[in-house]
Design an enzyme around this catalytic site. Sequence first.
Site, PDB file in Angstrom:
ATOM      1  N   TYR A   1     -11.058  -3.845   3.202  1.00 54.29           N
ATOM      2  CA  TYR A   1     -10.118  -3.432   4.239  1.00 54.29           C
ATOM      3  C   TYR A   1     -10.930  -3.174   5.501  1.00 54.29           C
ATOM      4  O   TYR A   1     -11.698  -2.223   5.560  1.00 54.29           O
ATOM      5  CB  TYR A   1      -9.407  -2.157   3.777  1.00 54.29           C
ATOM      6  CG  TYR A   1      -8.268  -1.681   4.653  1.00 54.29           C
ATOM      7  CD1 TYR A   1      -8.326  -1.712   6.044  1.00 54.29           C
ATOM      8  CD2 TYR A   1      -7.118  -1.162   4.067  1.00 54.29           C
ATOM      9  CE1 TYR A   1      -7.280  -1.256   6.818  1.00 54.29           C
ATOM     10  CE2 TYR A   1      -6.057  -0.690   4.840  1.00 54.29           C
ATOM     11  CZ  TYR A   1      -6.145  -0.743   6.219  1.00 54.29           C
ATOM     12  OH  TYR A   1      -5.117  -0.282   6.982  1.00 54.29           O
TER      13      TYR A   1
ATOM     14  N   GLU B   1       0.869  -1.174   0.000  1.00 51.83           N
ATOM     15  CA  GLU B   1       0.000   0.000   0.000  1.00 51.83           C
ATOM     16  C   GLU B   1       0.900   1.216   0.000  1.00 51.83           C
ATOM     17  O   GLU B   1       1.686   1.402   0.931  1.00 51.83           O
ATOM     18  CB  GLU B   1      -0.800   0.035   1.301  1.00 51.83           C
ATOM     19  CG  GLU B   1      -2.255  -0.265   1.160  1.00 51.83           C
ATOM     20  CD  GLU B   1      -2.940  -0.137   2.508  1.00 51.83           C
ATOM     21  OE1 GLU B   1      -2.740   0.877   3.188  1.00 51.83           O
ATOM     22  OE2 GLU B   1      -3.647  -1.080   2.878  1.00 51.83           O
TER      23      GLU B   1
ATOM     24  N   ASP C   1      -5.609   9.807   9.878  1.00 53.00           N
ATOM     25  CA  ASP C   1      -4.341   9.242  10.295  1.00 53.00           C
ATOM     26  C   ASP C   1      -3.832   9.832  11.594  1.00 53.00           C
ATOM     27  O   ASP C   1      -4.071  11.000  11.903  1.00 53.00           O
ATOM     28  CB  ASP C   1      -3.294   9.442   9.189  1.00 53.00           C
ATOM     29  CG  ASP C   1      -3.550   8.505   8.019  1.00 53.00           C
ATOM     30  OD1 ASP C   1      -3.549   7.289   8.247  1.00 53.00           O
ATOM     31  OD2 ASP C   1      -3.780   9.008   6.900  1.00 53.00           O
TER      32      ASP C   1
END
Lengths: 411, 285
Positions: free
Chosen positions: B185, B59, B70
């Site tokens: 995911y 990734e 994040d």
Amino acid sequence: MEALNTYRGGPDERGHFGHFGGRFVAETLMPLILAVEEAYEAAKKDPGYQAAIDDFAKHYVGRPSPLYFAERLTEHFASRGANGNKGAKLYFKRDELNHTGSHKINNCLGQILLARRMGMTRIIAETGAGQHGVAVATVCARFDLPCVVYMGTTDIARQAPNVFRMKLLGAEVVPVTSGTGTLKDAMNDALRDWVANVENTFYIIGTVAGPHPYPAMVRDFQSVIGNEVREQMQAAEGRLPDTLVACIGGGSNAMGLFHPFLDEPSVRLIGVEAAGHGLETGKHAASLAGGRPGVLHGNRTYLLQTDDGQIIDAHSISAGLDYPGIGPEHSWLHESGRAEYVSATDAEALEAFQLCSRLEGIIPALEPAHALAYVAKIAPELPKDHLMVMNLCGRGDKDVFSVAEVLGVEL
Amino acid sequence: MSGKTGNGNGPSRVERRFAALKAEGRGGLIVYVACGDPDPETFFEILSGLPGAGVDVIEIGMPFSDPMADGPEIQAASLRALKAGMTLSGTLEMAARFRTQDDETPIILMGYYNPIHSYGPRKFLKDARAAGVDGLIVVDLPPEEDEELCRPALDAGLHWIRLATPTSDDKRLPTVLSNTSGFVYYVSIMGITGTRSASGAAVRQAVARLKAHTDLPIAVGFGVKTPEQAAEIAAVADAAVVGSSVIERLKAGLDADDRATPGLVDGVLGFVRSLAESVRKARAH
Ligand SMILES: Cc1ncc(COP(=O)(O)O)c(C=O)c1O
């Protein structure tokens, strides 16, 4: 742009104003965003909800705020005109007289009552100038909910009085060091908190930005400003105003003033962005004048960004305008031509700040001082019967220390 | 369109890789690296070394100034990369350069929409395909915004990999899984990257729930930090995704001015190798 029979119909069911707006958030937040939307739609249909907002607005916030004829500034601007018989008649919408000192409380009241309806037990918020943070901390104290406010370290330094105010009100103020430590970074960290605490946390966004339904919801809560102006101007002058002027950070005070007048073609709408050191220097916060469409913080709108789509830090002397984006409905009003967007520099705002203090005995916040700086440019050459309303959306107590510093005065 | 292959003729690299993992009877290792961190050349050395260190799917993070989902490690990595001159077109060039030496390891680009919006979505899809990219994860494009990039990406023959989360309940899950391809995911925690970790038991349960809704492979990430955790996840899911802790290793190899020191690449690849070995020892299902 297609001809519209109303400018007040937006957003569509997916949160779009033209091609602006939308819901650009991480999947973790989506179910909650949809729940907020559903709860808000239900609340709007419940007369008890609006009645509770109205009651607190009246007895707690002090609404309606006056529409005040700024006679001395009117005379001053008239004397600046090329010939002696011109100069617009200037009114101030006195939202700086609200409890907590700005328009931000109008929105917080609506959102906290919604959070309670949803059974949320924790409130988070971002703040730039600290006015929104103070308003959130205030309603959290009043409604007994724990409150966490994210604030950039740069803003903490220049808005120290508001930081202490929030703490007195029982809020936790979390310093944000990422980026330049201003409003955009505070919003990033508030979103990070929210993603981690979706089960019990309601995010009270402070302006007409964020993912749908926030831009529409915040606008609705702030529309009390324009609705009151409409009635008050009718009472004072027996007609509609000719021009409305408001400063733009994210755009909530401007949208609240403009929205009730969007379908009155005779009413000119002017939003004033922060030009910082000057648009040509690149150090400014004027997203419409100096940006282009992009996606940030949940919506598509005009953003200050590099060619590579990286967000550029905004600059303004006013912490409340120091944001690289603008609410999506403004982007749409800009492209459709219904509203005009202009800008005022740090220096012009500082001058207006002092002028208003001396001539009207009102120390304005640096944010509406930008609006006044633009009024000063256009009022002198407008006819005497031209009715102009400027949103005096905040008081300047929070700014006196930073203004003293810029003016080189030691306190 | 759900489950569509990556390139329209025959199985895609992603599909071949997950089929191979299944045949081997093990879970895979997916590693996240932020493109251009700490500088383009050092990054390329790391990237080139990942397959040899045992990574099954790579990734590559497309650096963004405001990565809202994040945590501090990946934020800092993005900013280092941007400071060292990385751009979205630079990221595509990096993928293309990798492809000249490795035509089998799947490359997934992960990031946020604005740089793509700015680049031009159609041009981006065309260039990504040409660069040998296999799929996309764009964090801030939920199903509600599928016509922006998801549908055009699927039409262009790229996999669209969606994040499913603990908030994706049975009502939401079908929406999340629609138009998802390649793999799913699963974000094992509510929160940002590199913070909390989910328990093995919770992940096992979540994977079982997802499997009831889809035949796609399930990769699990966010909060997977150590070789032990990676093995635990790879035992119950089709792959484990590790990001922040790889970046922590990279950071340990930087000097005070964020410049790479000589041992950096070996340090990162050594850690990745320990993740891969641990994952390989974990017997799947
Ligand atoms: C007094 C005042 N005016 C204006 C603003 C800018 O926000 P908006 O454009 O949403 O009204 C702020 C923000 O902090 C503020 O405190």
